[in-house]
Design an enzyme around this catalytic site. Structure first.
Site, PDB file in Angstrom:
ATOM      1  NE  ARG A 180       5.476 -21.467   0.294  1.00 43.89           N
ATOM      2  CZ  ARG A 180       7.068 -19.951   1.413  1.00 43.89           C
ATOM      3  NH1 ARG A 180       7.434 -20.739   2.127  1.00 43.89           N
ATOM      4  NH2 ARG A 180       7.163 -19.433   0.946  1.00 43.89           N
ATOM      5  NE  ARG A 233      11.195 -13.647   8.133  1.00 45.27           N
ATOM      6  CZ  ARG A 233      11.092 -12.826   8.075  1.00 45.27           C
ATOM      7  NH1 ARG A 233      11.431 -10.909   8.533  1.00 45.27           N
ATOM      8  NH2 ARG A 233      11.248 -12.193   6.467  1.00 45.27           N
ATOM      9  NE  ARG A 277     -10.404  -7.679  -5.486  1.00 45.28           N
ATOM     10  CZ  ARG A 277     -11.248  -7.518  -4.896  1.00 45.28           C
ATOM     11  NH1 ARG A 277     -12.540  -7.657  -6.574  1.00 45.28           N
ATOM     12  NH2 ARG A 277     -10.973  -6.550  -4.609  1.00 45.28           N
ATOM     13  NE  ARG A 285      -0.512  -1.895   0.409  1.00 47.03           N
ATOM     14  CZ  ARG A 285       1.375  -1.876   0.097  1.00 47.03           C
ATOM     15  NH1 ARG A 285       2.123  -2.910   0.892  1.00 47.03           N
ATOM     16  NH2 ARG A 285       1.172  -1.654  -0.911  1.00 47.03           N
ATOM     17  CD  GLU A 330      -1.835   0.023  -1.515  1.00 46.39           C
ATOM     18  OE1 GLU A 330       0.108   1.241  -1.910  1.00 46.39           O
ATOM     19  OE2 GLU A 330      -2.005  -0.993  -1.842  1.00 46.39           O
ATOM     20  CE1 TYR A 366       2.233  -7.848  -8.250  1.00 45.88           C
ATOM     21  CE2 TYR A 366       3.665  -9.350  -7.309  1.00 45.88           C
ATOM     22  CZ  TYR A 366       3.603  -7.668  -7.097  1.00 45.88           C
ATOM     23  OH  TYR A 366       4.108  -6.895  -6.653  1.00 45.88           O
ATOM     24  CG  ASP A 413       7.632  -9.572  -6.118  1.00 45.30           C
ATOM     25  OD1 ASP A 413       6.933  -8.291  -6.252  1.00 45.30           O
ATOM     26  OD2 ASP A 413       7.757 -10.411  -5.368  1.00 45.30           O
TER      27      ASP A 413
HETATM   28  C1  LIG Z   1      -0.251  -2.152  -5.697  1.00 48.17           C
HETATM   29  C2  LIG Z   1       1.037  -3.200  -6.198  1.00 48.17           C
HETATM   30  C3  LIG Z   1       1.987  -3.108  -5.432  1.00 48.17           C
HETATM   31  C4  LIG Z   1       3.553  -3.347  -5.822  1.00 48.17           C
HETATM   32  N1  LIG Z   1       4.530  -3.359  -5.430  1.00 48.17           N
HETATM   33  C5  LIG Z   1       5.770  -4.270  -5.647  1.00 48.17           C
HETATM   34  C6  LIG Z   1       7.132  -3.973  -5.023  1.00 48.17           C
HETATM   35  O1  LIG Z   1       7.040  -3.371  -3.674  1.00 48.17           O
HETATM   36  N2  LIG Z   1       7.821  -4.720  -5.255  1.00 48.17           N
HETATM   37  C7  LIG Z   1       8.017  -5.479  -6.677  1.00 48.17           C
HETATM   38  O2  LIG Z   1       9.364  -6.105  -6.968  1.00 48.17           O
HETATM   39  N3  LIG Z   1       7.293  -5.357  -6.968  1.00 48.17           N
HETATM   40  C8  LIG Z   1       5.487  -5.112  -7.021  1.00 48.17           C
HETATM   41  N4  LIG Z   1       4.526  -4.441  -7.374  1.00 48.17           N
HETATM   42  C9  LIG Z   1       5.068  -5.472  -9.657  1.00 48.17           C
HETATM   43  C10 LIG Z   1       5.353  -3.858  -9.999  1.00 48.17           C
HETATM   44  O3  LIG Z   1       4.256  -2.990 -10.342  1.00 48.17           O
HETATM   45  C11 LIG Z   1       5.701  -5.169 -11.437  1.00 48.17           C
HETATM   46  O4  LIG Z   1       6.609  -6.177 -11.245  1.00 48.17           O
HETATM   47  C12 LIG Z   1       5.729  -3.819 -12.604  1.00 48.17           C
HETATM   48  O5  LIG Z   1       5.255  -2.377 -12.611  1.00 48.17           O
HETATM   49  C13 LIG Z   1       5.747  -4.554 -13.903  1.00 48.17           C
HETATM   50  O6  LIG Z   1       6.430  -4.062 -14.679  1.00 48.17           O
HETATM   51  P1  LIG Z   1       4.738  -3.803 -16.348  1.00 48.17           P
HETATM   52  O7  LIG Z   1       6.135  -3.244 -17.300  1.00 48.17           O
HETATM   53  O8  LIG Z   1       5.577  -5.019 -16.700  1.00 48.17           O
HETATM   54  O9  LIG Z   1       3.687  -3.729 -16.225  1.00 48.17           O
HETATM   55  P2  LIG Z   1       3.375  -2.167 -15.983  1.00 48.17           P
HETATM   56  O10 LIG Z   1       4.395  -1.192 -15.431  1.00 48.17           O
HETATM   57  O11 LIG Z   1       1.434  -2.458 -15.572  1.00 48.17           O
HETATM   58  O12 LIG Z   1       3.197  -1.215 -17.950  1.00 48.17           O
HETATM   59  C14 LIG Z   1       2.478  -1.965 -18.993  1.00 48.17           C
HETATM   60  C15 LIG Z   1       2.164   0.066 -19.342  1.00 48.17           C
HETATM   61  O13 LIG Z   1       1.867  -0.140 -20.746  1.00 48.17           O
HETATM   62  C16 LIG Z   1       0.840   0.810 -20.669  1.00 48.17           C
HETATM   63  N5  LIG Z   1      -0.012  -0.054 -21.756  1.00 48.17           N
HETATM   64  C17 LIG Z   1      -1.149  -1.554 -21.661  1.00 48.17           C
HETATM   65  N6  LIG Z   1      -2.249  -0.796 -22.797  1.00 48.17           N
HETATM   66  C18 LIG Z   1      -1.554  -0.392 -23.661  1.00 48.17           C
HETATM   67  C19 LIG Z   1      -2.185  -0.078 -25.230  1.00 48.17           C
HETATM   68  N7  LIG Z   1      -3.014  -0.676 -25.542  1.00 48.17           N
HETATM   69  N8  LIG Z   1      -1.552   1.454 -25.452  1.00 48.17           N
HETATM   70  C20 LIG Z   1      -0.047   1.538 -25.064  1.00 48.17           C
HETATM   71  N9  LIG Z   1      -0.200   1.679 -23.828  1.00 48.17           N
HETATM   72  C21 LIG Z   1      -0.101   0.841 -22.978  1.00 48.17           C
HETATM   73  C22 LIG Z   1       0.112   1.259 -19.771  1.00 48.17           C
HETATM   74  O14 LIG Z   1      -0.275   2.321 -19.258  1.00 48.17           O
HETATM   75  C23 LIG Z   1       1.468   0.482 -18.930  1.00 48.17           C
HETATM   76  O15 LIG Z   1       2.662   1.831 -18.403  1.00 48.17           O
HETATM   77  C24 LIG Z   1       3.501  -4.445  -7.378  1.00 48.17           C
HETATM   78  C25 LIG Z   1       1.836  -3.824  -7.762  1.00 48.17           C
HETATM   79  C26 LIG Z   1       1.381  -3.558  -7.764  1.00 48.17           C
HETATM   80  C27 LIG Z   1       0.184  -3.003  -8.962  1.00 48.17           C
END
Ligand SMILES: Cc1cc2nc3c(=O)[nH]c(=O)nc-3n(C[C@H](O)[C@H](O)[C@H](O)COP(=O)(O)OP(=O)(O)OC[C@H]3O[C@@H](n4cnc5c(N)ncnc54)[C@H](O)[C@@H]3O)c2cc1C
Length: 372
Positions: free
Chosen positions: A172, A176, A255, A286, A306, A354, A356
Site C-alpha cells: 500500500r 493523505r 539488508r 536520509r 544513512e 521487522y 517496530d
Molecule cells: C534503522 C532502523 C530504524 C528503526 N526505526 C524505528 C522507529 O523509528 N520506530 C520503531 O518503533 N522502531 C524502529 N526500528 C525497529 C527497532 O530498532 C526494533 O524494534 C528493536 O530495536 C528490536 O529490538 P530487539 O531486541 O529485537 O533487537 P536488537 O535491538 O537488535 O537486539 C539484539 C541484540 O542481540 C545481540 N546479539 C545478537 N547475536 C548475539 C550473540 N551471538 N551473542 C551475544 N549477543 C548477540 C545484538 O548485539 C543486539 O544488541 C528501527 C530499526 C532500524 C534497523
C-alpha cells in the site's frame, strides 16, 4: 559456578523487557551482548549534550495505550512528531504524501484537485497487473509522486532498480488528502527525554550484564569473557535464528545500513530531524540531525548520513528480507525452534521479522505471559 534461571542473549528491547519481567517474578537473569553497550539498536549515546541515535532514527509510536504506559514507566517522553521532509534535486516536499506534498508538486489547493490529478496519471498508465515494484507503485500513486519521491529512494534502499524488484515489497502507499505532515497515524508518539539507553538501563537493573560476550563462545566454553563459569536453566536468544542453528537450512538474507556520523560547527544544519534524499544520484537515503528529536539548542550539531547496503556475514543485519524464499527457509528454523524445551527465540533477529519498538515490547510481554 553460578547458575541462572535464564540466560538472555541480546540486551536489546526484547531481551530487556523479558529480563525486567522475569526479575519481577523472582527469577535470576544473566544478560549478555556481543556489543560493547546495552540496548541493541535503540542505543543512544550522549555527545555534546545531544542524544545520538547510533543505529538510525528511532521514534516511538503506538496506538496501544498499555504499551505506551508501560514505556512511560521507564522514561518521560516528549511531544516530538515525526514530520520528515524529502529533497529531490532542488525541490523540497513534505512527507508522508499529503496535501502539502501535492500542493507543492502541482500548485493545487483542494483534495478533489489532488485526487483528480493522481487518478488521471494512473489512468494514463493503464497498468492492470503490476509485474514489479515500479508498476505496483505507479498504479497506486501515478507518475509524479513515483518518479520524484519513491523511485530513487527505493532503488537505494534495495540496491536494485525498481523494475527488477518484486511488487510485494509495496503493498500500500497511503495518500493523505489532508494538510497533515505527521508521519505516523498512531495515537501516541514521542522520544524519551534523555534518550533510549536509560530505559534499557532501568529494565536491566538487578540483572548481571556482561558485554562484549558472544553467545557461541560462551556456549562452547561455558565461561564468560572474565573466565568465570556460568550455567543456566533456560535460554532466551534474540540473535539471528539461522546463526543459532549454524545455518543448517541455509542462511537467511538481510539488508544492512551504514551510518556516517559527523559533528558540525553550526547550530542548525537542516532544520528537521529527518530529511530523505529521494534522487538516485545522492548516495545516501536520509540525513538525521539528532538534536531535533529533543528540540536541542546546543551551539553545535551532529548529523548521520544513512547508506543502505548489502548484507553479508560479519556485517550488522538490520532488515530481514521477507520474500517467499527467505520466509520458507525461516519456517524450517521456526519449526525446529518449536521443538526446543529450553530455548526461546525472540525479537527481530530471533523471529526474522521487522518489528517496530511497540510491537517488540508487546511480543516480549506476550512471551513472558506464556513463559512465566
Ligand atoms: C534503522 C532502523 C530504524 C528503526 N526505526 C524505528 C522507529 O523509528 N520506530 C520503531 O518503533 N522502531 C524502529 N526500528 C525497529 C527497532 O530498532 C526494533 O524494534 C528493536 O530495536 C528490536 O529490538 P530487539 O531486541 O529485537 O533487537 P536488537 O535491538 O537488535 O537486539 C539484539 C541484540 O542481540 C545481540 N546479539 C545478537 N547475536 C548475539 C550473540 N551471538 N551473542 C551475544 N549477543 C548477540 C545484538 O548485539 C543486539 O544488541 C528501527 C530499526 C532500524 C534497523
Amino acid at each position: 559456578m553460578k547458575n541462572y534461571d535464564y540466560l538472555v542473549v541480546g540486551s536489546g528491547l526484547f531481551g530487556a523487557v523479558f529480563t525486567y519481567e522475569a526479575m519481577k517474578r523472582g527469577k535470576s537473569v544473566l544478560v549478555i551482548d556481543k556489543r560493547n553497550h546495552i540496548a541493541g539498536n535503540i542505543y543512544t549515546k550522549e555527545e555534546d549534550g545531544i542524544n545520538v541515535h547510533v543505529y538510525g532514527a528511532h521514534i516511538f509510536h503506538t496506538s496501544d495505550k498499555k504499551i505506551w504506559e508501560y514505556m512511560n514507566q521507564f522514561a518521560e517522553f516528549n511531544n516530538y512528531i515525526n514530520s520528515p521532509v524529502a529533497v529531490y534535486g532542488d525541490e523540497l516536499y513534505n512527507l508522508p504524501f499529503n496535501m502539502n506534498t501535492f500542493s507543492k508538486m502541482w500548485g493545487i489547493k483542494t483534495p478533489a484537485e489532488a485526487k483528480a490529478k493522481i487518478a488521471e496519471q494512473i489512468k494514463e498508465l493503464n497498468i492492470t497487473e503490476p509485474k514489479n515494484l515500479e508498476e505496483q507503485a505507479l498504479s497506486l500513486v501515478g507518475t509524479d509522486v513515483y518518479e520524484k519521491l519513491i523511485k530513487g529512494y527505493t532503488q537505494k534502499q534495495w540496491g536494485r532498480p525498481c523494475d527488477e524488484l518484486p511488487a510485494f515489497i509495496i503493498k500500500r502507499l497511503p495518500l493523505r488528502f489532508t494538510y497533515d505532515n505527521n508521519y505516523f497515524n498512531d495515537r501516541f508518539q514521542g522520544i524519551p527525554i534523555g534518550g533510549y539507553t536509560q530505559i534499557v538501563e532501568k529494565m536491566l537493573e538487578g540483572a548481571d550484564v556482561v558485554l562484549e560476550q558472544d553467545y557461541f563462545k560462551l556456549a562452547e566454553s561455558g565461561k564468560l569473557v572474565d573466565g568465570s563459569e556460568v550455567s543456566w536453566d533456560k535460554l532466551l536468544f534474540t540473535g539471528q535464528i539461522d546463526e543459532y542453528y549454524d545455518s543448517c537450512f541455509g542462511p537467511l538474507e538481510y539488508r544492512s545500513v551504514r551510518f556516517e556520523t559527523e559533528k558540525l560547527n553550526e547550530e542548525n544544519y537542516q532544520g528537521n530531524a529527518v530529511v530523505n534524499y529521494t534522487a538516485a544520484d545522492v548516495p545516501y537515503t536520509r540525513i538525521i540531525e539528532h538534536k531535533h528529536f529533543e528540540f536541542g539548542k546546543q551551539p553545535t550539531t551532529i548529523i548521520s548520513k544513512e547508506y543502505s547496503s548489502e548484507w553479508k556475514p560479519g556485517v550488522e543485519p538490520y532488515y530481514p528480507v521477507n520474500n517467499d524464499k527467505n520466509n520458507a527457509v525461516y519456517e524450517k528454523y521456526a519449526e525446529k525452534a518449536s521443538k526446543e524445551d529450553n530455548v526461546i527465540f525472540g525479537g527481530r533477529l530471533g523471529q526474522y521479522k521487522y518489528y517496530d519498538m511497540d510491537k517488540v515490547v508487546a511480543a516480549a510481554l506476550a512471551c513472558v505471559e506464556v513463559e512465566l
